[in-house]
Each structure stands twice: as structure tokens, then as C-alpha cells.
Write an enzyme that holds these catalytic residues in place. Structure first.
Site, mmCIF file in Angstrom:
data_model
loop_
_atom_site.group_PDB
_atom_site.id
_atom_site.type_symbol
_atom_site.label_atom_id
_atom_site.label_comp_id
_atom_site.label_asym_id
_atom_site.label_seq_id
_atom_site.Cartn_x
_atom_site.Cartn_y
_atom_site.Cartn_z
ATOM 1 N N ALA A 133 36.057 -26.473 -27.121
ATOM 2 C CA ALA A 133 35.928 -25.495 -25.725
ATOM 3 C C ALA A 133 37.053 -24.059 -26.605
ATOM 4 O O ALA A 133 37.195 -23.129 -25.883
ATOM 5 C CB ALA A 133 36.228 -25.762 -24.899
ATOM 6 N N ASN A 196 41.143 -32.437 -24.041
ATOM 7 C CA ASN A 196 40.855 -32.820 -25.757
ATOM 8 C C ASN A 196 41.501 -32.141 -26.335
ATOM 9 O O ASN A 196 42.358 -32.503 -27.766
ATOM 10 C CB ASN A 196 39.729 -33.693 -25.651
ATOM 11 N N HIS A 226 41.607 -21.232 -22.025
ATOM 12 C CA HIS A 226 42.174 -21.724 -22.649
ATOM 13 C C HIS A 226 43.750 -20.610 -23.473
ATOM 14 O O HIS A 226 43.252 -19.198 -24.169
ATOM 15 C CB HIS A 226 41.879 -22.231 -23.623
#
Length: 266
Positions: A133, A196, A226
Site C-alpha cells: 500500500a 508490513n 501513509h
């Protein structure tokens, strides 16, 4: 041209997305031959999705990882968990199968990382880390090669995504709060499947022990937001990625598989 054989370990939504891309002929250089999941029904469902198309493929669901390894697939797609990757990676690499993984969190364990590196080198196999992602792994890698640098990883999540973790409390449903600050090793230990990407960013740059990670819980937030930042004396790079769902992670596997066989690699 002989096709490269594929197996999938972990047969949830992301595996289903990869199979949809496979059925849409986005992976024409591959043949999907095997599936495995701790849920036999899920493994069979993924195999059935392949077998019900006109591709001519014959995909079998297996009851154990060892049965999958016995097929000696060229590549194993892993969409399960860091613990699952640790369970089969060394055997797979020694058996001649390369791996495309999303569970990069397993590599926060330095001993495991070193053993995987050693085994892959000895047997001519590879582990391909899908970007999941996030993005910008090439930039992170490049800046880290230039010399001393520092990096941070900030992520914003829904409190519901933290329910199974020790940081969850009902008050998070009503107040925005930073629930974690530490390095990537500490983050993956506390959130085994949801950060992750922080380990991926750290391995590409300053290492899990040096990547500073913070996680903020926001009421009614949807998806993941993020921000990766890396600095040295010459470069300051910021990578922002928002995703409403986890689909980008599945598509990053498709992109990785396409890169493996492409004459031009992005």
C-alpha cells in the site's frame, strides 16, 4: 514460450484480486497451478476461479504447504501473514521456488532475513518484495545508498483496524490519538499484519531498528494514509499514499509479477 508456474499461499481478498487479473490475461506469461490456505474452502474457491475460465489452466487446491512445494512452482505468491512466510520461505527457496510477498514484516527479524538471503543465494532463487500500500521504495533505496540519512513512517488508521491490538480502547472511536511511537521492529511486533509496509520502507532505507514509526487513530477514518519521509544532506523526499481499501496491495503483486518477466522494468 513455456509459461512460468505460480502458486498462491493465503487465499483471501488479495489472492482473489490477483486471480481476477490473471483471468483478465494481465499475467499471460504465467500459469497458476496451486493454491493453499488454512481454510480449505478458501483455497478451493481460488482454484475454482481459475478453473472456471476458458484459459485452459488447471489449478489444484492443496491441504498442506508441503504439497504446494512438491509442485516446485517457479513463483509462490504469499498473501497470508509474516508467520506464514516464516513457515515456508526457507523450504521454498531451497526447493527452487522464488517468492513474491506482501508480508515483509517477517524481515524485521534480522536472523530470518539473513537466513533467507543465504538460502536464496545458495539456490539461485529470489524474494520479490511487493510494494503493497505504499510507493517510493526505489527513492528510499537510492537515497540510502548516498550515505547517512534518516527516515520516518507515519500512518493514519481507523480505530476499528486496531481492535485486535493492545492499543485499542473504546475512546478511540471518539478522539483522535497517536497510539504508537517506536521503530519498525516494535511496530510489527505490536501490529503483526497491519504495518508490513513500514518494514518494507525500512528495509529499503535505514533498517527496521532505525525507521521511526508513528501510528495515529482517527475516528470514522476510512482506509490507510501513509507518509514516508527520508532526508540526507542533498535530498528530502516525501511519499504520501492514501488508499481507501487494500486493493492496491493486491495490484502491487500483479505489477511485481509483470516486472519479473518484462523486458522493461519500472
Amino acid at each position: 514460450m513455456e509459461k512460468k508456474t505460480l502458486a498462491i499461499i493465503g487465499c483471501g481478498k488479495l489472492a482473489s484480486l490477483v486471480v481476477d487479473a490473471y483471468n483478465a490475461n494481465l499475467l499471460p506469461e504465467y500459469e497458476l497451478v496451486a493454491t493453499y490456505s488454512r481454510s480449505k474452502e478458501k483455497a478451493q474457491h481460488i482454484a475454482d476461479k481459475v478453473n472456471t475460465t476458458d484459459s485452459g489452466s488447471s489449478c489444484t487446491s492443496y491441504a498442506s504447504i508441503q504439497d504446494v512445494l512438491a509442485m516446485k512452482p517457479d513463483y509462490i505468491i504469499e498473501t497470508a501473514s509474516p508467520n506464514a512466510l516464516k513457515e515456508f520461505a526457507l523450504d521454498a527457496l531451497a526447493n527452487g521456488s522464488s517468492i513474491v510477498t506482501l508480508s515483509i514484516g517477517a524481515f524485521a527479524d534480522q536472523a530470518f532475513y539473513d537466513e533467507v538471503t543465504k538460502t536464496a543465494k545458495a539456490h539461485g532463487t529470489k524474494v520479490h518484495i511487493a510494494s503493497g500500500a505504499i510507493g517510493g521504495l526505489d527513492v528510499l533505496r537510492t537515497v540510502s545508498l548516498m550515505g547517512k540519512c534518516e527516515a520516518t513512517f507515519q500512518t493514519e488508521k481507523s480505530p476499528n483496524s486496531l481492535r485486535k491490538s493492545s492499543v485499542y480502547q473504546e475512546s478511540l472511536q471518539h478522539e483522535k490519538k497517536k497510539v504508537f511511537e517506536g521503530n519498525a521492529i516494535e511496530a510489527i511486533a505490536l501490529f503483526p499484519t497491519s504495518v508490513n509496509v513500514s518494514v518494507a520502507a525500512s528495509i529499503a532505507s535505514v533498517g527496521p531498528e532505525n525507521m521511526r514509526v508513528s501510528i495515529t487513530s482517527t475516528p470514522d477514518f476510512v482506509g490507510d494514509n501513509h507518509r514516508i519521509e527520508i532526508k540526507n544532506e542533498q535530498v528530502h523526499a516525501v511519499v504520501d499514499v492514501y488508499s481507501a481499501t487494500a486493493q492496491i496491495a493486491g495490484w502491487s503483486i500483479v505489477n511485481t509479477l509483470r516486472n519479473i518477466v518484462s523486458p522493461i522494468v519500472f
